[in-house]
Design an enzyme around this catalytic site. Structure first.
Site, short mmCIF file in Angstrom:
data_model
loop_
_atom_site.label_atom_id
_atom_site.label_comp_id
_atom_site.label_asym_id
_atom_site.label_seq_id
_atom_site.Cartn_x
_atom_site.Cartn_y
_atom_site.Cartn_z
N CYS A 146 4.18 -2.28 -5.27
CA CYS A 146 5.55 -1.97 -4.86
C CYS A 146 5.85 -2.54 -3.46
CB CYS A 146 5.80 -0.47 -4.97
SG CYS A 146 7.53 -0.08 -5.16
N HIS A 149 3.42 1.71 -9.72
CA HIS A 149 2.42 2.49 -8.96
C HIS A 149 1.29 3.01 -9.84
CE1 HIS A 149 4.61 3.01 -5.11
NE2 HIS A 149 5.68 2.86 -5.87
N GLU A 200 -1.53 3.90 -9.03
CA GLU A 200 -2.28 4.94 -8.31
C GLU A 200 -1.68 6.33 -8.55
OE1 GLU A 200 -0.20 2.85 -7.13
OE2 GLU A 200 1.00 3.74 -5.53
N1 LIG Z 1 7.81 2.63 -3.92
C1 LIG Z 1 7.94 1.66 -3.04
O1 LIG Z 1 6.97 1.12 -2.51
C2 LIG Z 1 9.34 1.31 -2.67
C3 LIG Z 1 9.50 -0.03 -2.02
C4 LIG Z 1 10.69 0.01 -1.08
N2 LIG Z 1 11.90 0.27 -1.82
C5 LIG Z 1 10.80 -1.31 -0.33
O2 LIG Z 1 11.73 -2.02 -0.50
O3 LIG Z 1 9.95 -1.63 0.44
#
Ligand SMILES: NC(=O)CC[C@H](N)C(=O)O
Length: 190
Positions: free
Chosen positions: A77, A172, A174
């Site tokens: 992410c 994610h 994890e």
């Molecule tokens: N769950 C996340 O890691 C979100 C990422 C976050 N929206 C970003 O742009 O960095």
């Protein structure tokens, strides 16, 4: 195995727990010297602008790039955004993976959602879909050069990519009970 988790911000504890359950020794990385002796590194989810700014403040940008030239790195992410070479906005990036990402690409109404992903790329034994959690997730808009798409949603949008020993996932693993992505990463790091 000795694996680092970048512990500047975000959900690094969850990655640590998953790695330890698979028998890895985990080091929390906050300073360049913490990278010594590691076989791989996970960059967690969180807020990519914050992770980037802290990495600049802690003098980690160049050491992380140098580490990545020799080792496996997986970004989940926000971590995937930080690994990319283009997030279509000004923010500090490692620029290792030849991918273009769009942040918060699923819009406000679906801040979080779950989806079953086809993970056949892991091999024939992986018939069972992977239930993935997306939280204000980015989309991998383009894979270029040596980067390859690994997983797409049914509408074709890319949510996981690999380039050599670098891995990027929008979601994610994890936060699920399913450790298949962590096992896959440990194989890349071996
Ligand atoms: N769950 C996340 O890691 C979100 C990422 C976050 N929206 C970003 O742009 O960095």
């Amino acid at each position: 195995m000795r694996i680092g988790v970048l512990a500047l911000q975000g959900d690094f504890h969850e990655h640590q727990a998953m790695l330890e359950s698979l028998g890895a020794e985990v080091v929390q990385v906050r300073l360049p010297r913490h990278l010594e002796g590691l076989q791989g590194l996970i960059i967690p989810g969180g807020e990519s602008t914050t992770i980037g700014k802290l990495a600049v403040d802690f003098g980690l940008i160049e050491p992380l790039r140098a580490f990545g030239k020799e080792h496996a790195i997986w970004g989940t992410c926000a971590g995937a955004i930080f690994l990319s070479s283009d997030a279509r906005r000004e923010q500090p990036l490692l620029g290792l993976m030849d991918i273009v990402v769009a942040r918060n690409a699923f819009g406000r109404q679906v801040d979080s959602f779950e989806a079953d992903l086809d993970v056949h790329f892991m091999g024939q034994a992986n018939q069972r879909p992977f239930r993935a959690i997306f939280i204000r997730a980015p989309i991998i808009e383009q894979v270029r050069g040596e980067a390859q798409a690994l997983v797409t949603l049914p509408d074709g949008r890319i949510v996981a990519a690999r380039q050599g020993r670098w891995l990027a996932t929008s979601f994610h693993p994890e936060l699920t009970g399913d450790n298949r992505f962590h096992r896959y990463f440990l194989e890349l790091a071996r």
